[in-house]
Design a protein around this motif. Sequence first.
Motif, PDB file in Angstrom:
ATOM      1  N   LEU A  27     -16.616  76.509 -82.973  1.00  0.00           N
ATOM      2  CA  LEU A  27     -16.700  76.977 -81.595  1.00  0.00           C
ATOM      3  C   LEU A  27     -17.653  76.070 -80.827  1.00  0.00           C
ATOM      4  CD1 LEU A  27     -16.264  79.150 -79.346  1.00  0.00           C
ATOM      5  CD2 LEU A  27     -18.320  80.248 -80.262  1.00  0.00           C
ATOM      6  N   PHE A  28     -17.199  75.587 -79.693  1.00  0.00           N
ATOM      7  CA  PHE A  28     -18.042  74.850 -78.758  1.00  0.00           C
ATOM      8  C   PHE A  28     -18.204  75.705 -77.513  1.00  0.00           C
ATOM      9  CE2 PHE A  28     -16.028  71.529 -81.276  1.00  0.00           C
ATOM     10  CZ  PHE A  28     -17.090  70.688 -81.566  1.00  0.00           C
ATOM     11  N   VAL A  29     -19.436  75.927 -77.085  1.00  0.00           N
ATOM     12  CA  VAL A  29     -19.725  76.626 -75.836  1.00  0.00           C
ATOM     13  C   VAL A  29     -20.499  75.632 -74.987  1.00  0.00           C
ATOM     14  CG1 VAL A  29     -20.761  78.651 -74.757  1.00  0.00           C
ATOM     15  CG2 VAL A  29     -19.955  78.788 -77.126  1.00  0.00           C
ATOM     16  N   PHE A  30     -20.103  75.473 -73.746  1.00  0.00           N
ATOM     17  CA  PHE A  30     -20.727  74.447 -72.916  1.00  0.00           C
ATOM     18  C   PHE A  30     -20.803  74.892 -71.467  1.00  0.00           C
ATOM     19  CE2 PHE A  30     -16.259  73.732 -73.651  1.00  0.00           C
ATOM     20  CZ  PHE A  30     -15.742  73.655 -72.368  1.00  0.00           C
ATOM     21  N   ALA A  31     -21.749  74.294 -70.743  1.00  0.00           N
ATOM     22  CA  ALA A  31     -21.890  74.506 -69.305  1.00  0.00           C
ATOM     23  C   ALA A  31     -21.751  73.157 -68.614  1.00  0.00           C
ATOM     24  CB  ALA A  31     -23.240  75.126 -68.986  1.00  0.00           C
ATOM     25  N   ARG A  32     -20.963  73.144 -67.547  1.00  0.00           N
ATOM     26  CA  ARG A  32     -20.785  71.951 -66.725  1.00  0.00           C
ATOM     27  C   ARG A  32     -21.200  72.280 -65.302  1.00  0.00           C
ATOM     28  NH1 ARG A  32     -14.919  71.105 -69.010  1.00  0.00           N
ATOM     29  NH2 ARG A  32     -15.325  69.528 -70.570  1.00  0.00           N
ATOM     30  N   ALA A  33     -21.649  71.271 -64.567  1.00  0.00           N
ATOM     31  CA  ALA A  33     -21.956  71.463 -63.154  1.00  0.00           C
ATOM     32  C   ALA A  33     -20.699  71.946 -62.438  1.00  0.00           C
ATOM     33  CB  ALA A  33     -22.452  70.159 -62.540  1.00  0.00           C
ATOM     34  N   GLN A  74     -25.425  76.068 -59.848  1.00  0.00           N
ATOM     35  CA  GLN A  74     -24.186  76.726 -60.240  1.00  0.00           C
ATOM     36  C   GLN A  74     -23.442  75.891 -61.276  1.00  0.00           C
ATOM     37  OE1 GLN A  74     -22.336  77.410 -56.354  1.00  0.00           O
ATOM     38  NE2 GLN A  74     -22.803  79.572 -56.695  1.00  0.00           N
ATOM     39  N   VAL A  75     -22.862  76.590 -62.250  1.00  0.00           N
ATOM     40  CA  VAL A  75     -22.155  75.934 -63.348  1.00  0.00           C
ATOM     41  C   VAL A  75     -20.890  76.701 -63.690  1.00  0.00           C
ATOM     42  CG1 VAL A  75     -24.290  75.008 -64.352  1.00  0.00           C
ATOM     43  CG2 VAL A  75     -23.425  77.210 -65.137  1.00  0.00           C
ATOM     44  N   VAL A  76     -20.059  76.075 -64.505  1.00  0.00           N
ATOM     45  CA  VAL A  76     -18.898  76.723 -65.120  1.00  0.00           C
ATOM     46  C   VAL A  76     -19.155  76.675 -66.623  1.00  0.00           C
ATOM     47  CG1 VAL A  76     -16.416  76.583 -65.544  1.00  0.00           C
ATOM     48  CG2 VAL A  76     -17.332  76.068 -63.268  1.00  0.00           C
ATOM     49  N   VAL A  77     -18.991  77.806 -67.280  1.00  0.00           N
ATOM     50  CA  VAL A  77     -19.186  77.887 -68.729  1.00  0.00           C
ATOM     51  C   VAL A  77     -17.820  77.931 -69.400  1.00  0.00           C
ATOM     52  CG1 VAL A  77     -20.183  79.229 -70.624  1.00  0.00           C
ATOM     53  CG2 VAL A  77     -21.366  79.112 -68.410  1.00  0.00           C
ATOM     54  N   GLY A  78     -17.668  77.150 -70.448  1.00  0.00           N
ATOM     55  CA  GLY A  78     -16.410  77.115 -71.178  1.00  0.00           C
ATOM     56  C   GLY A  78     -16.626  77.344 -72.656  1.00  0.00           C
ATOM     57  N   ALA A  79     -15.584  77.771 -73.325  1.00  0.00           N
ATOM     58  CA  ALA A  79     -15.614  77.951 -74.778  1.00  0.00           C
ATOM     59  C   ALA A  79     -14.325  77.378 -75.337  1.00  0.00           C
ATOM     60  CB  ALA A  79     -15.739  79.424 -75.131  1.00  0.00           C
ATOM     61  N   ARG A  80     -14.457  76.700 -76.475  1.00  0.00           N
ATOM     62  CA  ARG A  80     -13.278  76.087 -77.106  1.00  0.00           C
ATOM     63  C   ARG A  80     -13.405  76.220 -78.606  1.00  0.00           C
ATOM     64  NH1 ARG A  80     -12.324  71.061 -79.030  1.00  0.00           N
ATOM     65  NH2 ARG A  80     -14.253  70.268 -78.162  1.00  0.00           N
ATOM     66  N   ILE A  81     -12.332  76.660 -79.239  1.00  0.00           N
ATOM     67  CA  ILE A  81     -12.273  76.733 -80.697  1.00  0.00           C
ATOM     68  C   ILE A  81     -11.433  75.566 -81.180  1.00  0.00           C
ATOM     69  CG2 ILE A  81     -11.474  78.046 -82.686  1.00  0.00           C
ATOM     70  CD1 ILE A  81     -11.984  80.582 -81.013  1.00  0.00           C
ATOM     71  N   SER A  82     -12.050  74.758 -82.043  1.00  0.00           N
ATOM     72  CA  SER A  82     -11.412  73.561 -82.572  1.00  0.00           C
ATOM     73  C   SER A  82     -11.193  73.718 -84.068  1.00  0.00           C
ATOM     74  CB  SER A  82     -12.320  72.353 -82.305  1.00  0.00           C
ATOM     75  OG  SER A  82     -11.883  71.235 -83.037  1.00  0.00           O
ATOM     76  N   ARG A  83      -9.972  73.512 -84.517  1.00  0.00           N
ATOM     77  CA  ARG A  83      -9.701  73.542 -85.958  1.00  0.00           C
ATOM     78  C   ARG A  83     -10.256  72.303 -86.632  1.00  0.00           C
ATOM     79  NH1 ARG A  83      -4.977  76.488 -84.525  1.00  0.00           N
ATOM     80  NH2 ARG A  83      -5.224  78.550 -85.426  1.00  0.00           N
ATOM     81  N   SER A  84     -10.248  71.170 -85.909  1.00  0.00           N
ATOM     82  CA  SER A  84     -10.684  69.900 -86.490  1.00  0.00           C
ATOM     83  C   SER A  84     -12.198  69.739 -86.493  1.00  0.00           C
ATOM     84  CB  SER A  84     -10.074  68.740 -85.705  1.00  0.00           C
ATOM     85  OG  SER A  84     -10.645  68.669 -84.409  1.00  0.00           O
ATOM     86  N   GLY A  85     -12.901  70.510 -85.651  1.00  0.00           N
ATOM     87  CA  GLY A  85     -14.341  70.342 -85.506  1.00  0.00           C
ATOM     88  C   GLY A  85     -14.708  69.202 -84.579  1.00  0.00           C
TER      89      GLY A  85
END
Length: 117
Positions: A27-33, A74-85
């Motif tokens: 799982l990757f959780v990230f914030a972008r401008a 202000q930001v946008v938060v995203g989450a991504r599940i990667s099988r490959s890592g």
Amino acid sequence: AAGKSAISGTITLSKALAGKAKPDDTLFVFARAAEGPRMPLAILRQPVGSWPLRFVLSDALAMSPDRRLSSQAQVVVGARISRSGNATPQSGDLIGSSAVVSSSAQGLRLVIDQVQP
């Protein structure tokens, strides 16, 4: 104040995608401008584990000392599940994102509800 911004919340997997994420996926959780470069301001990497998943993003997780979460209102938060890592998005990854939120939002609820084309 600079350095005090942190975003916390929980991530869930939509019913439509239930069973598609495995405990050994990443799982990757990230914030972008909200405006500007798409490079994440902060990123967290962890095994999927059990739902709901709790997260905290802060300046301590900055990818660059010149671009920190606390530098943006202000930001946008995203989450991504990667099988490959792999940190680079790939077709088949499971994804979700927030609307524009404050860089100090607390109790954010993210739903992973899409498949990366």
